[in-house]
Design a protein around this motif. Structure first.
Motif, PDB file in Angstrom:
ATOM      1  N   ALA A 215      12.704  51.465  69.076  1.00 49.87           N
ATOM      2  CA  ALA A 215      13.540  50.267  69.004  1.00 49.87           C
ATOM      3  C   ALA A 215      12.734  48.984  69.037  1.00 49.87           C
ATOM      4  O   ALA A 215      13.254  47.910  68.682  1.00 49.87           O
ATOM      5  CB  ALA A 215      14.548  50.266  70.154  1.00 49.87           C
ATOM      6  N   SER A 216      11.466  49.046  69.421  1.00 45.39           N
ATOM      7  CA  SER A 216      10.657  47.827  69.488  1.00 45.39           C
ATOM      8  C   SER A 216      10.075  47.450  68.133  1.00 45.39           C
ATOM      9  O   SER A 216       9.559  46.338  67.963  1.00 45.39           O
ATOM     10  CB  SER A 216       9.518  48.002  70.499  1.00 45.39           C
ATOM     11  N   GLN A 217      10.163  48.356  67.162  1.00 47.17           N
ATOM     12  CA  GLN A 217       9.569  48.101  65.861  1.00 47.17           C
ATOM     13  C   GLN A 217      10.552  47.371  64.942  1.00 47.17           C
ATOM     14  O   GLN A 217      11.681  47.826  64.742  1.00 47.17           O
ATOM     15  CB  GLN A 217       9.141  49.415  65.202  1.00 47.17           C
ATOM     16  N   PRO A 218      10.152  46.235  64.364  1.00 50.95           N
ATOM     17  CA  PRO A 218      11.062  45.486  63.483  1.00 50.95           C
ATOM     18  C   PRO A 218      11.250  46.185  62.144  1.00 50.95           C
ATOM     19  O   PRO A 218      10.339  46.839  61.633  1.00 50.95           O
ATOM     20  CB  PRO A 218      10.348  44.139  63.304  1.00 50.95           C
ATOM     21  N   ALA A 219      12.440  46.066  61.601  1.00 49.37           N
ATOM     22  CA  ALA A 219      12.736  46.672  60.300  1.00 49.37           C
ATOM     23  C   ALA A 219      13.938  45.975  59.694  1.00 49.37           C
ATOM     24  O   ALA A 219      14.689  45.270  60.381  1.00 49.37           O
ATOM     25  CB  ALA A 219      13.014  48.163  60.453  1.00 49.37           C
ATOM     26  N   LEU A 220      14.129  46.185  58.408  1.00 46.55           N
ATOM     27  CA  LEU A 220      15.311  45.703  57.701  1.00 46.55           C
ATOM     28  C   LEU A 220      16.083  46.913  57.193  1.00 46.55           C
ATOM     29  O   LEU A 220      15.544  47.728  56.431  1.00 46.55           O
ATOM     30  CB  LEU A 220      14.924  44.810  56.523  1.00 46.55           C
ATOM     31  N   ILE A 221      17.330  47.062  57.629  1.00 51.50           N
ATOM     32  CA  ILE A 221      18.202  48.123  57.143  1.00 51.50           C
ATOM     33  C   ILE A 221      18.905  47.604  55.889  1.00 51.50           C
ATOM     34  O   ILE A 221      19.474  46.514  55.895  1.00 51.50           O
ATOM     35  CB  ILE A 221      19.233  48.516  58.208  1.00 51.50           C
ATOM     36  N   ILE A 222      18.858  48.382  54.811  1.00 53.04           N
ATOM     37  CA  ILE A 222      19.443  47.953  53.538  1.00 53.04           C
ATOM     38  C   ILE A 222      20.760  48.684  53.334  1.00 53.04           C
ATOM     39  O   ILE A 222      20.782  49.912  53.169  1.00 53.04           O
ATOM     40  CB  ILE A 222      18.490  48.238  52.362  1.00 53.04           C
ATOM     41  N   ARG A 223      21.863  47.933  53.355  1.00 59.42           N
ATOM     42  CA  ARG A 223      23.178  48.521  53.134  1.00 59.42           C
ATOM     43  C   ARG A 223      23.854  47.807  51.975  1.00 59.42           C
ATOM     44  O   ARG A 223      23.363  46.785  51.475  1.00 59.42           O
ATOM     45  CB  ARG A 223      24.015  48.452  54.415  1.00 59.42           C
ATOM     46  N   SER A 224      24.990  48.337  51.560  1.00 56.83           N
ATOM     47  CA  SER A 224      25.767  47.722  50.472  1.00 56.83           C
ATOM     48  C   SER A 224      27.042  47.155  51.056  1.00 56.83           C
ATOM     49  O   SER A 224      27.806  47.877  51.712  1.00 56.83           O
ATOM     50  CB  SER A 224      26.094  48.758  49.393  1.00 56.83           C
ATOM     51  N   ASP A 225      27.272  45.865  50.834  1.00 57.74           N
ATOM     52  CA  ASP A 225      28.450  45.176  51.358  1.00 57.74           C
ATOM     53  C   ASP A 225      29.470  45.049  50.239  1.00 57.74           C
ATOM     54  O   ASP A 225      29.218  44.420  49.212  1.00 57.74           O
ATOM     55  CB  ASP A 225      28.045  43.790  51.876  1.00 57.74           C
ATOM     56  N   ALA A 226      30.640  45.649  50.450  1.00 57.90           N
ATOM     57  CA  ALA A 226      31.666  45.651  49.410  1.00 57.90           C
ATOM     58  C   ALA A 226      32.513  44.397  49.405  1.00 57.90           C
ATOM     59  O   ALA A 226      33.419  44.255  48.582  1.00 57.90           O
ATOM     60  CB  ALA A 226      32.576  46.874  49.588  1.00 57.90           C
ATOM     61  N   GLY A 227      32.264  43.479  50.313  1.00 59.62           N
ATOM     62  CA  GLY A 227      33.053  42.263  50.372  1.00 59.62           C
ATOM     63  C   GLY A 227      34.480  42.555  50.785  1.00 59.62           C
ATOM     64  O   GLY A 227      34.771  43.562  51.435  1.00 59.62           O
ATOM     65  N   SER A 228      35.404  41.686  50.415  1.00 61.43           N
ATOM     66  CA  SER A 228      36.815  41.880  50.774  1.00 61.43           C
ATOM     67  C   SER A 228      37.570  42.681  49.735  1.00 61.43           C
ATOM     68  O   SER A 228      38.748  42.989  49.921  1.00 61.43           O
ATOM     69  CB  SER A 228      37.487  40.516  50.966  1.00 61.43           C
ATOM     70  N   SER A 229      36.893  43.014  48.610  1.00 66.70           N
ATOM     71  CA  SER A 229      37.555  43.731  47.518  1.00 66.70           C
ATOM     72  C   SER A 229      36.743  44.966  47.144  1.00 66.70           C
ATOM     73  O   SER A 229      36.031  44.976  46.130  1.00 66.70           O
ATOM     74  CB  SER A 229      37.708  42.828  46.295  1.00 66.70           C
ATOM     75  N   PRO A 230      36.801  46.015  47.976  1.00 65.11           N
ATOM     76  CA  PRO A 230      36.015  47.227  47.668  1.00 65.11           C
ATOM     77  C   PRO A 230      36.415  47.818  46.323  1.00 65.11           C
ATOM     78  O   PRO A 230      37.583  47.821  45.936  1.00 65.11           O
ATOM     79  CB  PRO A 230      36.385  48.170  48.822  1.00 65.11           C
ATOM     80  N   GLY A 231      35.395  48.284  45.603  1.00 66.41           N
ATOM     81  CA  GLY A 231      35.646  48.828  44.273  1.00 66.41           C
ATOM     82  C   GLY A 231      35.428  47.825  43.173  1.00 66.41           C
ATOM     83  O   GLY A 231      35.338  48.178  41.999  1.00 66.41           O
ATOM     84  N   SER A 232      35.352  46.515  43.535  1.00 63.39           N
ATOM     85  CA  SER A 232      35.129  45.479  42.533  1.00 63.39           C
ATOM     86  C   SER A 232      33.635  45.262  42.345  1.00 63.39           C
ATOM     87  O   SER A 232      32.810  45.970  42.897  1.00 63.39           O
ATOM     88  CB  SER A 232      35.794  44.177  42.975  1.00 63.39           C
ATOM     89  N   THR A 233      33.298  44.234  41.581  1.00 62.36           N
ATOM     90  CA  THR A 233      31.879  43.916  41.358  1.00 62.36           C
ATOM     91  C   THR A 233      31.328  43.010  42.442  1.00 62.36           C
ATOM     92  O   THR A 233      30.236  42.473  42.307  1.00 62.36           O
ATOM     93  CB  THR A 233      31.716  43.229  39.993  1.00 62.36           C
ATOM     94  N   ALA A 234      32.084  42.852  43.565  1.00 64.94           N
ATOM     95  CA  ALA A 234      31.672  41.918  44.609  1.00 64.94           C
ATOM     96  C   ALA A 234      30.590  42.483  45.526  1.00 64.94           C
ATOM     97  O   ALA A 234      30.082  41.772  46.381  1.00 64.94           O
ATOM     98  CB  ALA A 234      32.891  41.516  45.445  1.00 64.94           C
ATOM     99  N   ALA A 235      30.242  43.770  45.381  1.00 67.58           N
ATOM    100  CA  ALA A 235      29.277  44.385  46.280  1.00 67.58           C
ATOM    101  C   ALA A 235      27.909  43.710  46.164  1.00 67.58           C
ATOM    102  O   ALA A 235      27.423  43.435  45.066  1.00 67.58           O
ATOM    103  CB  ALA A 235      29.155  45.877  45.982  1.00 67.58           C
ATOM    104  N   VAL A 236      27.296  43.448  47.314  1.00 65.23           N
ATOM    105  CA  VAL A 236      25.967  42.842  47.373  1.00 65.23           C
ATOM    106  C   VAL A 236      25.147  43.574  48.426  1.00 65.23           C
ATOM    107  O   VAL A 236      25.687  44.314  49.251  1.00 65.23           O
ATOM    108  CB  VAL A 236      26.034  41.336  47.712  1.00 65.23           C
ATOM    109  N   LYS A 237      23.854  43.357  48.413  1.00 66.09           N
ATOM    110  CA  LYS A 237      23.016  43.921  49.464  1.00 66.09           C
ATOM    111  C   LYS A 237      23.348  43.254  50.802  1.00 66.09           C
ATOM    112  O   LYS A 237      23.587  42.045  50.865  1.00 66.09           O
ATOM    113  CB  LYS A 237      21.532  43.710  49.140  1.00 66.09           C
TER     114      LYS A 237
END
Length: 708
Positions: free
Chosen positions: A254-276
């Motif tokens: 837990a002491s090691q820094p990192a960036l977790i990469i997920r996909s954010d679907a925004g308020s309209s899942p299934g649309s083109t609104a998804a971003v990192k």
């Protein structure tokens, strides 16, 4: 407006130069030497989102960033912050920190996720939807938070179970956190994503994480689970091992820094609104975001764009966003945010030196008020709205005074300033019960520059007894007068608003409306209420009792029948006020502004509209109340006039209507605490030909201007 209404008006601006001979700095903060300031003025850290409790609190669970040029994110380390995740020009990404959240539900149905989002977004438990690929399709995971503690997250889990009950389909919201297992490292993000997808297909949460590598690049790993504590992580290990017995799992440090990469679907899942969606993970980890164009936009700060880089970390269990940029570039936005860029060059230079000194004091003082930041972006420090506030004239003024600060006895002056001193700057004892030798009451007659071009308003009495204000461009004088000599007017347009105060307030209902042919009696003519002259109220007893609540050390009276200024400071500002004869013991005098319903300044008189004492020419007084017969009281006698209430008139033919019942009208000058530089005064002095050093040495006493 006439001084007749200001019973203490003779004290305002009549003291001349009165230097405060006090040895400590304003607010009695430690002295800051020029040497200390000089070593700290290359960069400045501005808090945009930060939770410091009562000191400063502006929070958001997620920040949305973008840039017009290519940009990247990494984590701060001793060797710098190499880019770990890259983004294209105009690409948007979301960022958060790895803390307590509530995973409300998982579903493959986009509508179910969207419905849950909509319901949760209407509450304090703000949602986010992550999209995870399982190979067989996309799973939408609805989360809320983040939360500052495990207990707060547990409470939220119970709330969200009720809010999204219709979408849960038998699921139970669970608390998640920053404890993870690693399923191995991979040579590329694509390979790690493929491995994570296989684990997701087995029913476990998995995602790609990237950590700084020894070669300055990134090292990709697959992380499994997001447990709130050690027992939760053990349960994740057991469940995954049962489904994927060949998987090799190790606990993430837990002491090691990192960036977790997920996909954010925004308020309209299934649309083109998804971003990192990048989650900054690791104890004391600091995400660092920069743009090749040196500018980043923050959607949650009204879409403003800022120079420099952004640091994301966790402070007190909440996301902290700090903008770090070159000190002088920070001033481009501050000066442009504090005063109009169209103002004279010398006033802009004066503002630049004052703002630089004030910020340098905060950077170098040892009180560390804002913890991870030097300053914040509100008036708790200085207004900072990013590049939109910049202008060539402002940049020129900052560059022309580069490095210049105000010093006194070798120490940087905490060069506070305000919008308009109202004719006389404040003494420190009138503001914060403390002082400094750089501050004292001085004449600030140029503050009246704020009235240049201001409209005149007619204070009128309608035939039905209602009073209010009509702006000059809507008024037509009739050339007739009442028996008492008060002029009569009508208006030039249909449905002309009669305003309760001499200014346009779009969110306040007009007192009445007039049409051509309707007549009204003119009580007085005043300038539009602004930063120099102003009128507020009338406020009822109940309104003032409510706004005083919690602002006095002893309880204010439950009903206020009398309210009076009983003591004033050197500039005429109120430093003691009594209600029903009882002192309103606020913590410091400037607090009267908020305690009395948000007054612009403490340079005011209180006019009780329920009753009034009239002093006649022969020295006798007459007590007039709102229950008296309708009349005009003047030095020469009494004359009747149509309408309700009582009209009090002075020898200058200025009149005021006295309403029935107790209420209190505040008539004053100035805007802000009034200490140090008056921005409008500086503008007026520059218009009169004064240079910026003359302006600064007028408002700050016994100072030198030094280039650091």
């Amino acid at each position: 407006m006439g001084n007749w209404w200001r019973t203490k008006a003779g004290q305002w601006g009549s003291k001349g130069i009165l230097a405060a001979v006090l040895a400590t700095g304003v607010l009695q903060l430690p002295a800051v030497t020029a040497e200390a300031a000089g070593t700290s003025m290359d960069q400045i850290r501005v808090g945009l989102f930060l939770d410091l409790g009562s000191t400063y609190k502006s929070t958001t669970p997620v920040v949305t960033l973008s840039s017009g040029q290519s940009w990247s994110a990494g984590v701060s380390a001793s060797s710098g912050a190499p880019a770990l995740v890259s983004f294209g020009a105009n690409e948007t990404a979301k960022f958060s920190v790895d803390g307590f959240r509530v995973k409300v539900l998982s579903t493959s149905d986009a509508k179910t996720a969207a419905d849950a989002y909509k319901k949760l977004n209407a509450t304090a438990d703000k949602p986010v939807i992550f999209a995870a690929s399982t190979g067989a399709g996309t799973v939408y995971q609805v989360y809320t938070g983040m939360y500052a503690s495990l207990q707060a997250a547990n409470d939220a889990a119970a709330r969200t179970a009720k809010t999204a009950a219709g979408q849960l389909n038998g699921q139970t919201p669970v608390v998640t956190g920053g404890n993870h297992l690693s399923a191995g490292t991979y040579a590329s993000e694509a390979e790690a994503a493929a491995a994570a997808q296989q684990i997701q297909a087995a029913g476990a949460d998995a995602f790609v994480a990237v950590q700084p590598g020894g070669d300055g690049g990134g090292r990709y790993a697959v992380w499994v689970g997001e447990a709130a504590d050690a027992s939760g992580l053990a349960a994740v290990r057991s469940a995954v091992s049962a489904k994927l017995p060949a998987a090799t799992l190790s606990e993430v440090d837990a002491s090691q820094p990192a960036l977790i990469i997920r996909s954010d679907a925004g308020s309209s899942p299934g649309s083109t609104a998804a971003v990192k969606h990048i989650v900054v993970s690791g104890t004391n980890a600091k995400g660092w975001i920069t743009s090749s164009g040196d500018q980043l936009k923050v959607a949650e700060r009204s879409g403003r764009t800022y120079r420099g880089g952004m640091e994301i970390s966790m402070v007190n269990g909440q996301l902290a966003l700090v903008n770090e940029l070159p000190f002088e570039q920070y001033l481009y936005a501050v000066v442009g945010g504090e005063v109009p860029s169209s103002w004279p060059e010398e006033s802009l230079k004066a503002q630049a030196v004052a703002a630089r000194s004030y910020a340098a004091f905060q950077i170098s003082s040892s009180n560390n008020k804002f913890k991870v930041a030097d300053v914040v972006d509100t008036t708790l420090s200085q207004v900072y709205n990013g590049v939109a506030s910049e202008a060539p004239s402002v940049i020129g003024a900052v560059d022309a005074t580069e490095g210049e600060v105000l010093l006194q006895n070798g120490n940087v002056v905490e060069a506070v300033f305000s919008s308009n001193a109202g004719g006389a700057s404040a003494d420190p004892t009138e503001v914060w019960n403390s002082g400094g030798a750089a501050f004292g009451t001085v004449e600030s007659k140029e503050d009246v520059a704020a009235q240049n071009g201001a409209k005149t308003w007619y204070h009128v009495l309608l035939s039905n007894g209602i009073t209010g204000y009509v702006r000059e461009d809507n008024v037509k004088e009739l050339g007739t007068a009442t028996a008492a000599g008060l002029a009569k007017v009508t208006v030039t347009a249909k449905n002309t608003n009669v305003r309760p105060l001499p200014l346009i307030q779009s969110n306040v209902e007009p007192a009445a409306q007039m049409n051509p042919g309707d007549t009204a009696v003119v009580l007085e003519q005043v300038k539009e209420s602004g930063t120099y002259d102003w009128v507020r109220g009338p406020y009822t007893s109940a309104e003032l009792v409510a706004t005083l609540k919690g602002k006095t050390s002893t309880a204010a009276p439950s009903t206020i029948s009398t309210l009076e200024v009983t003591k004033r400071g050197p500039s005429g500002r109120a430093i003691q006020i009594k209600a029903n004869g009882q002192i309103l013991d606020v913590k410091y005098p400037d607090m009267f502004r908020s305690a009395l319903n948000g007054l612009p300044s403490t340079l005011f008189d209180i006019v009780p509209t329920g009753s009034y004492t009239v002093l006649s020419a022969n020295g006798t007084t007459t007590k007039v109340s709102g229950t008296s017969d309708t009349s005009v009281i003047s030095a020469s006698g009494t004359s009747s006039i149509a309408g309700k209430g009582t009209i009090v008139m002075n020898g200058d033919s200025k009149a005021r209507r006295i309403e029935a019942g107790e209420a209190f009208l505040f008539v004053g000058r100035g805007n802000g605490h009034g200490l140090g530089l008056s921005q409008w005064g500086a503008k007026g002095m520059a218009d009169a030909g004064y240079g910026y050093q003359d302006i600064l040495k007028h408002y700050y006493q016994n100072v030198t201007i030094v280039k650091e």
